[in-house]
Design a protein around this motif. Structure first.
Motif, PDB file in Angstrom:
ATOM      1  N   MET A  76      20.846  25.032 -20.197  1.00 33.37           N
ATOM      2  CA  MET A  76      21.489  25.229 -21.473  1.00 33.37           C
ATOM      3  C   MET A  76      22.901  25.758 -21.222  1.00 33.37           C
ATOM      4  N   LEU A  77      23.877  25.132 -21.850  1.00 30.76           N
ATOM      5  CA  LEU A  77      25.274  25.534 -21.712  1.00 30.76           C
ATOM      6  C   LEU A  77      25.497  26.862 -22.427  1.00 30.76           C
ATOM      7  N   VAL A  78      26.038  27.855 -21.693  1.00 27.84           N
ATOM      8  CA  VAL A  78      26.245  29.185 -22.283  1.00 27.84           C
ATOM      9  C   VAL A  78      27.661  29.721 -22.112  1.00 27.84           C
ATOM     10  N   GLY A  79      28.480  29.046 -21.325  1.00 24.57           N
ATOM     11  CA  GLY A  79      29.832  29.556 -21.116  1.00 24.57           C
ATOM     12  C   GLY A  79      30.687  28.588 -20.332  1.00 24.57           C
ATOM     13  N   LYS A  80      31.958  28.991 -20.159  1.00 27.59           N
ATOM     14  CA  LYS A  80      32.898  28.147 -19.433  1.00 27.59           C
ATOM     15  C   LYS A  80      33.897  29.027 -18.693  1.00 27.59           C
ATOM     16  N   ILE A  81      34.171  28.629 -17.469  1.00 23.63           N
ATOM     17  CA  ILE A  81      35.193  29.302 -16.676  1.00 23.63           C
ATOM     18  C   ILE A  81      36.543  28.714 -17.065  1.00 23.63           C
ATOM     19  N   GLY A  82      37.508  29.607 -17.280  1.00 21.14           N
ATOM     20  CA  GLY A  82      38.860  29.181 -17.636  1.00 21.14           C
ATOM     21  C   GLY A  82      39.782  29.265 -16.430  1.00 21.14           C
ATOM     22  N   LYS A  83      41.040  29.573 -16.701  1.00 25.74           N
ATOM     23  CA  LYS A  83      42.078  29.635 -15.663  1.00 25.74           C
ATOM     24  C   LYS A  83      41.866  30.817 -14.722  1.00 25.74           C
ATOM     25  N   VAL A  84      42.493  30.729 -13.577  1.00 27.64           N
ATOM     26  CA  VAL A  84      42.495  31.822 -12.604  1.00 27.64           C
ATOM     27  C   VAL A  84      43.266  32.998 -13.214  1.00 27.64           C
ATOM     28  N   TYR A  85      42.797  34.219 -12.906  1.00 28.14           N
ATOM     29  CA  TYR A  85      43.433  35.430 -13.397  1.00 28.14           C
ATOM     30  C   TYR A  85      43.861  36.273 -12.200  1.00 28.14           C
ATOM     31  N   GLY A  86      45.146  36.381 -11.959  1.00 29.78           N
ATOM     32  CA  GLY A  86      45.645  37.203 -10.860  1.00 29.78           C
ATOM     33  C   GLY A  86      45.556  36.510  -9.508  1.00 29.78           C
ATOM     34  N   ILE A  87      45.839  37.291  -8.457  1.00 31.41           N
ATOM     35  CA  ILE A  87      45.894  36.709  -7.104  1.00 31.41           C
ATOM     36  C   ILE A  87      44.641  36.958  -6.274  1.00 31.41           C
ATOM     37  N   LEU A  88      43.700  37.759  -6.806  1.00 31.46           N
ATOM     38  CA  LEU A  88      42.511  38.121  -6.027  1.00 31.46           C
ATOM     39  C   LEU A  88      41.279  37.277  -6.348  1.00 31.46           C
ATOM     40  N   GLY A  89      41.475  36.140  -7.018  1.00 32.89           N
ATOM     41  CA  GLY A  89      40.367  35.224  -7.252  1.00 32.89           C
ATOM     42  C   GLY A  89      39.564  35.478  -8.516  1.00 32.89           C
ATOM     43  N   TRP A  90      40.017  36.359  -9.395  1.00 38.07           N
ATOM     44  CA  TRP A  90      39.334  36.564 -10.673  1.00 38.07           C
ATOM     45  C   TRP A  90      39.563  35.335 -11.551  1.00 38.07           C
ATOM     46  N   LEU A  91      38.622  35.086 -12.455  1.00 34.65           N
ATOM     47  CA  LEU A  91      38.699  33.933 -13.352  1.00 34.65           C
ATOM     48  C   LEU A  91      38.466  34.363 -14.789  1.00 34.65           C
ATOM     49  N   ASN A  92      39.175  33.733 -15.721  1.00 33.31           N
ATOM     50  CA  ASN A  92      38.894  33.926 -17.136  1.00 33.31           C
ATOM     51  C   ASN A  92      37.542  33.280 -17.422  1.00 33.31           C
ATOM     52  N   PHE A  93      36.779  33.905 -18.313  1.00 32.40           N
ATOM     53  CA  PHE A  93      35.440  33.399 -18.620  1.00 32.40           C
ATOM     54  C   PHE A  93      35.174  33.533 -20.112  1.00 32.40           C
ATOM     55  N   PHE A  94      34.628  32.476 -20.699  1.00 34.24           N
ATOM     56  CA  PHE A  94      34.360  32.437 -22.135  1.00 34.24           C
ATOM     57  C   PHE A  94      32.868  32.254 -22.370  1.00 34.24           C
ATOM     58  N   SER A  95      32.281  33.201 -23.080  1.00 31.83           N
ATOM     59  CA  SER A  95      30.855  33.180 -23.398  1.00 31.83           C
ATOM     60  C   SER A  95      30.636  32.438 -24.708  1.00 31.83           C
ATOM     61  N   PHE A  96      29.627  31.575 -24.746  1.00 35.79           N
ATOM     62  CA  PHE A  96      29.264  30.854 -25.965  1.00 35.79           C
ATOM     63  C   PHE A  96      28.078  31.509 -26.680  1.00 35.79           C
ATOM     64  N   THR A  97      27.602  32.649 -26.161  1.00 35.78           N
ATOM     65  CA  THR A  97      26.473  33.320 -26.793  1.00 35.78           C
ATOM     66  C   THR A  97      26.950  34.089 -28.018  1.00 35.78           C
ATOM     67  N   GLU A  98      26.047  34.287 -28.975  1.00 36.56           N
ATOM     68  CA  GLU A  98      26.411  34.977 -30.221  1.00 36.56           C
ATOM     69  C   GLU A  98      26.922  36.385 -29.936  1.00 36.56           C
ATOM     70  N   ASN A  99      26.169  37.147 -29.170  1.00 34.76           N
ATOM     71  CA  ASN A  99      26.614  38.462 -28.718  1.00 34.76           C
ATOM     72  C   ASN A  99      27.215  38.225 -27.335  1.00 34.76           C
ATOM     73  N   LYS A 100      28.523  38.143 -27.276  1.00 35.96           N
ATOM     74  CA  LYS A 100      29.241  37.632 -26.099  1.00 35.96           C
ATOM     75  C   LYS A 100      28.835  38.272 -24.770  1.00 35.96           C
ATOM     76  N   ASP A 101      28.697  39.603 -24.710  1.00 29.04           N
ATOM     77  CA  ASP A 101      28.408  40.225 -23.415  1.00 29.04           C
ATOM     78  C   ASP A 101      26.947  40.121 -22.997  1.00 29.04           C
ATOM     79  N   LYS A 102      26.084  39.588 -23.855  1.00 24.88           N
ATOM     80  CA  LYS A 102      24.682  39.354 -23.473  1.00 24.88           C
ATOM     81  C   LYS A 102      24.570  38.289 -22.388  1.00 24.88           C
ATOM     82  N   ILE A 103      25.594  37.484 -22.256  1.00 23.53           N
ATOM     83  CA  ILE A 103      25.561  36.415 -21.250  1.00 23.53           C
ATOM     84  C   ILE A 103      25.310  36.969 -19.852  1.00 23.53           C
TER      85      ILE A 103
END
Length: 161
Positions: free
Chosen positions: A1-28
């Protein structure tokens, strides 16, 4: 089941933007493991850390400590096993179960196929594409407008013109 998507790179240390599709976002972050489809194979993806950032999150994935390596995961969909989700009460549905349902009026007229759901703050709205490729917005109000939902057969009956 699709629950989220990785977005663009954030910073130089390999962090990534992340978007949750769950109703309560941090429950993902409770629904682990996460899976990605890479080269037509399912792979488990694990993260070390996550942080809230504006209206989404940033995540650091295990063994990715460099921006150039993280770039390979940009725009990747995140999936979970549906069995990880909590059991629902009667008359509760996951949006994923509603999408691709056929919509019929109470007069047995075919109205179209559910292609999405959106929330306007008051109630959810079915986004239905009809045979003319036009979108119809139908409020997802159980009993008043939505008369019957048959998830097994992917059919919803609505009181709608």
């Amino acid at each position: 089941m699709l629950v989220g998507k990785i977005g663009k790179v954030y910073g130089i240390l390999g962090w990534l933007n992340f978007f949750s599709f769950t109703e309560n976002k941090d429950k993902i972050f409770n629904y682990l493991p996460w899976f990605i489809l890479k080269n037509k194979k399912w792979e488990i993806i694990q993260f070390q850390k996550w942080k809230k950032h504006k209206n989404h999150f940033i995540i650091q994935i295990n063994n990715i400590i460099d921006r150039s390596i993280a770039q390979n995961l940009v725009n990747t969909d995140i999936f979970i096993d549906k069995n990880q989700l909590p059991k629902l009460e009667k008359d509760e549905y996951y949006w994923n179960d509603i999408i691709q349902c056929k919509i019929f009026s109470t007069k047995k007229k075919y109205l179209g196929l559910v292609i999405n759901l959106i929330s306007n703050g008051y109630n959810d709205i079915l986004v239905v594409r009809n045979d003319l490729q036009k979108k119809i917005m139908i409020p997802f109000i159980i009993k008043k407008i939505v008369k019957n939902i048959d998830i097994k057969n992917k059919v919803i009956i609505v009181k709608w013109n």
